[in-house]
Design a protein around this motif. Structure first.
Motif, short mmCIF file in Angstrom:
data_model
loop_
_atom_site.label_atom_id
_atom_site.label_comp_id
_atom_site.label_asym_id
_atom_site.label_seq_id
_atom_site.Cartn_x
_atom_site.Cartn_y
_atom_site.Cartn_z
N LYS A 67 0.88 -1.20 -0.11
CA LYS A 67 0.00 -0.21 -0.14
C LYS A 67 1.02 1.22 -0.01
CE LYS A 67 -3.57 2.14 2.65
NZ LYS A 67 -4.43 2.32 3.91
N LEU A 68 1.97 1.10 0.84
CA LEU A 68 2.80 2.48 0.81
C LEU A 68 3.51 2.51 -0.35
CD1 LEU A 68 4.25 1.92 4.39
CD2 LEU A 68 2.93 3.75 3.76
N ALA A 69 3.87 1.38 -1.13
CA ALA A 69 4.69 1.69 -2.42
C ALA A 69 3.61 2.15 -3.28
CB ALA A 69 5.11 0.17 -2.62
N ALA A 70 2.34 1.56 -3.42
CA ALA A 70 1.56 2.10 -4.29
C ALA A 70 1.26 3.66 -4.14
CB ALA A 70 0.15 1.27 -4.41
N GLU A 71 1.13 4.04 -3.01
CA GLU A 71 0.94 5.53 -2.67
C GLU A 71 2.02 6.25 -3.40
OE1 GLU A 71 -1.82 4.92 1.14
OE2 GLU A 71 -0.01 6.11 1.33
N ALA A 72 3.20 5.95 -3.11
CA ALA A 72 4.56 6.53 -3.29
C ALA A 72 4.76 6.42 -4.64
CB ALA A 72 5.39 6.34 -2.35
N GLY A 73 4.07 5.63 -5.50
CA GLY A 73 4.45 5.42 -6.83
C GLY A 73 5.65 4.55 -7.32
N VAL A 74 5.88 3.74 -6.24
CA VAL A 74 7.04 2.85 -6.21
C VAL A 74 6.63 1.54 -7.19
CG1 VAL A 74 8.58 1.12 -5.38
CG2 VAL A 74 8.17 3.37 -4.07
N ARG A 75 6.93 1.35 -8.14
CA ARG A 75 6.34 0.47 -9.17
C ARG A 75 7.42 -0.77 -9.49
NH1 ARG A 75 5.14 3.27 -14.47
NH2 ARG A 75 7.30 3.66 -13.94
#
Lengths: 437, 307
Positions: A96-104
């Motif tokens: 979730k944190l990665a998705a929010e921060a745009g880490v793909r």
């Protein structure tokens, strides 16, 4: 003791920032490289302060601190340890944190994203990566009448080169050799990779005695048969420690070894001036079927379960995973970047002339992540023991692997029982952790 | 019966004195022991709450060939290292008890190695026992060459730490490095041997061996018993030196896998603390049983002068 483990922050500032405690295993120049990136992060904003500590025996301390409810906010660990920590609820899921921060996923060399996930959940972000490759001594090639620019392309060719490089003393003992499968000693469990072995089926079955792994062990068995078990033992006893100028590869006793990207640092520090070396994919048994085979692992950064400042910790991870800080870290540690996007300037400034070769191997179709089975620690110890017996000629490869298969299947069955018992709790805990983020 | 004020005072003082020890004993010995017992019936990784699994750990243990390998290695080590250590330390103590010039210097020289930290000791012996470059084999080769020359045999210096047949023997010799502590205890015991017994024996015409066998050894038997029990406990818990000598592994063909090493692997490397607790309890029971046997034997062989 608790204070020593976790609670005291002599370096923490008193300007109201949130202090993120970060433990990692590095020391020396590798710690300095990470510290420089942490300093940049701390200087670049005024909300979060990352307090970096170099911690010896990190795994044990992380285990105790996490189970005691006082873990650091960020920890560096080896990718192969991630499955065990994830299945024991010691890590915070990061999707979730990665998705929010745009880490793909697309931002990373795929194998390093894979080694950061377990059972479909993202638990880590890659730090400095590693892949293994053939490293050869060009001077020894030349002395043996081989083309120093032409590494072997198959296991058969490797063995032909081996025979040419071999030098025996008058009493029959070995003075120099092209290659031995137990140099360095920690690589023996994974030789099957270059023969197409998978080690487990990704589900319920361990594949220690697969035909591919048996072929790898038969290849290892050919060494005592050809060179003499006692000669090989005596040869190994003459090897100095890895981090020294008596390292058998650096001192010219072994011409070809399987090494990681770190080898540049050892050559720089311990090899004689003018040491000539090359890097290529380690040859597989069948180059037509298995091209550019390599095992990928490396360091990952995690947020342990129970960390007090998850969002702030991830803010630091997000910063580190950006191209410029990651390149600064990898340049400082003399490694390649786990990110897809790498600047030409990075390669131009990098002191390792073969860093691009390692990076290419990480993206090759033959790349395999280190086996992500929760019992890998005991599984690899068992494989190493079997390999040791085979290499001293005291065990038959098939019998040795049949024993490993029996033991490791039983261990994995127990691990699966544990997973089955905990799966509902863990899934709920991971969902709750993400909902809190 | 009601206690008097003085008795209460004495009880309070006694409790005050024994209190710190009792608290330490309860917290640091009894509590861990009870936890070990409880967790030995659980699947416990430390990071997750323990799950009760009944006798599974014990069933697995008794069919685990590595456990039996570790147990047999440990018993082999104990069976040879304890007597050898006892004999060598006793022999040195008797020699160092002779009234010769520089006796104090010799005593210091023999005691000093036992002050070397175990990790340094292990690293040192790793090199001493190196098959190719080690000093032990450097000394052994000329002897073996001479034997080969005379007998026509083909004896070769062993690869101490690389060959499963010799690794445990290498470790047993390494243990002799630390006999200094036992020597000191024997020397203290030797000071308590009554002089008049030796004088009487001299009058009776006894030689050195008669006096050693009939006076020194029986009088020293409580000290020998003490050193045997200490040696037994130490040998059954052997860990640091083989662990370092084998570079954190188990040595060739797991010849240096001992019970304590296997316990450590399971607890801290394989996340199987419950299984490690079961191993720990078996080890505890083993030490208890062997100590009990030694105590029973001591009734026959140990002589207390005060009795």
């Amino acid at each position: 003791m608790l204070c020593a483990l976790s609670a005291c922050h002599p370096t923490a500032p008193h300007d109201g920032r949130v202090v993120v405690r970060y433990w990692d295993k590095w020391n020396g120049f590798e710690a300095e490289a990470m510290r420089a990136v942490v300093d940049d992060f701390n200087a670049g904003q005024n909300r979060v302060w990352v307090d970096y500590s170099a911690v010896s025996q990190l795994n044990h301390k992380l285990l105790l601190a996490t189970s005691g409810g006082v873990p650091p906010d960020v920890a560096g660990m080896y990718a192969e340890d991630l499955p065990v920590y994830a299945e024991n609820n010691a890590l915070t899921p990061l999707y979730k944190l990665a998705a929010e921060a745009g880490v793909r996923r697309e931002d990373y060399v795929d194998v390093f994203w894979q080694t950061s996930c377990h059972r479909g959940t993202l638990f880590a972000l890659p730090a400095t990566p590693n892949v293994s490759a053939l490293v050869w001594n060009k001077k020894m090639f030349r002395e043996a009448g081989l083309d120093p620019e032409q590494p072997p392309r198959s296991i058969a060719e490797l063995e032909a080169f081996n025979e040419k490089i071999l030098r025996r003393r008058p009493d029959g003992s070995i003075e120099k050799i092209g290659h031995v499968p137990n140099e360095p000693s920690w690589i023996t469990p994974t030789w099957g990779t270059w023969f197409g072995a998978r080690y487990w089926d990704g589900q319920a079955a361990v594949e220690a005695d697969s035909p591919e792994n048996r072929a790898a062990f038969r290849w290892m068995r050919s060494y005592p048969d050809r060179f003499g078990a006692q000669n090989l033992l005596a040869l190994r006893d003459g090897f100095g420690s890895y981090a020294s100028s008596q390292n058998p590869f650096l001192s010219g006793r072994v011409a070809m070894t399987l090494q990681g990207v770190w080898i540049y640092n050892f050559i720089k520090n311990y090899a004689a001036p003018g040491f000539e070396w090359g890097v290529a994919a380690f040859p597989s048994v069948d180059p037509a079927r298995f091209k550019a085979v390599t095992v990928a692992s490396g360091d990952v950064l995690v947020i342990p379960a129970g960390a007090k400042h998850v969002r702030e910790a991830f803010e630091f991870l997000r910063y580190l995973e950006s191209p410029a800080p990651m390149e600064k870290l990898c340049l400082g540690q003399r490694k390649f970047s786990p990110l897809r996007q790498v600047s030409e300037d990075f390669y131009r400034r990098h002191p390792d002339p073969y860093v691009r070769k390692f990076a290419e191997l990480a993206s090759s179709p033959g790349v395999r992540p280190v086996p992500r089975i929760t019992t890998w620690n005991e599984y690899s110890a068992d494989l190493a023991d079997a390999a040791g017996r085979v290499l001293t000629g005291s065990a038959d490869p098939d019998e040795a692997l049949a024993n490993v298969q029996k033991r490791e299947q039983a261990h994995y069955d127990r691990a699966r029982e544990r997973w089955d018992r905990n799966v509902k709790t863990l899934t709920a805990l991971w969902a709750a952790a993400e909902s809190r983020q | 019966m009601k206690m008097t004020r003085a008795e209460k005072h004495r009880l309070g003082t006694g409790l005050l004195f024994i209190g710190p020890w009792a608290i330490g004993f309860l917290l640091l010995t009894v509590y861990p022991l009870v936890c070990t017992l409880v967790y030995s019936f659980c699947d416990y990784s430390v990071l997750m709450p323990a799950s009760f699994v009944g006798l599974t750990n014990y069933r697995d243990l008794f069919t685990d060939e590595l456990f039996w390998k570790a147990l047999s290695n440990t018993l082999f080590y104990a069976a040879f290292s304890i007597p050898l250590g006892l004999i060598v330390s006793l022999f040195l103590a008797i020699l160092l008890n002779f009234n010769v010039p520089g006796r104090g210097v010799f005593r210091t020289i023999f005691f000093l190695p036992s002050l070397v930290p175990m990790i340094s000791l292990a690293v040192l012996w790793q090199w001493l026992l190196n098959g190719e470059l080690g000093l032990i084999n450097d000394g052994l080769r000329p002897v073996l060459n001479a034997i080969n020359h005379v007998t026509g045999m083909h004896l070769a210096a062993p690869n101490w730490l690389g060959d499963a047949r010799f690794a445990k023997w290498g470790l047993i010799f390494t243990g002799l490095w630390g006999v200094g502590h036992a020597v000191v205890v024997y020397l203290a015991g030797l000071q308590d041997v009554p002089r008049h017994l030796y004088e009487a024996a001299d009058i009776d015409g006894a030689n050195f061996w008669h006096k050693t066998w009939h006076i020194t050894l029986p009088t020293l038997s409580p000290v020998i018993y003490f050193n045997t029990i200490m040696g037994l406990i130490g040998a059954l818990q052997v860990f640091a030196v083989p662990f370092v000598i084998a570079n954190g592994g188990d040595g060739p063909e797991r010849s240096l896998l001992f019970i304590a090493t296997y316990l450590y692997h399971n607890a801290f490397e394989y996340s199987k603390m419950g299984y490690a607790c079961a191993i720990g309890l078996v080890m505890f029971a083993l030490i208890l049983a062997l100590t009990w046997i030694a105590t029973r034997l001591s009734e026959r062989f140990v002589h207390y002068t005060a009795k």
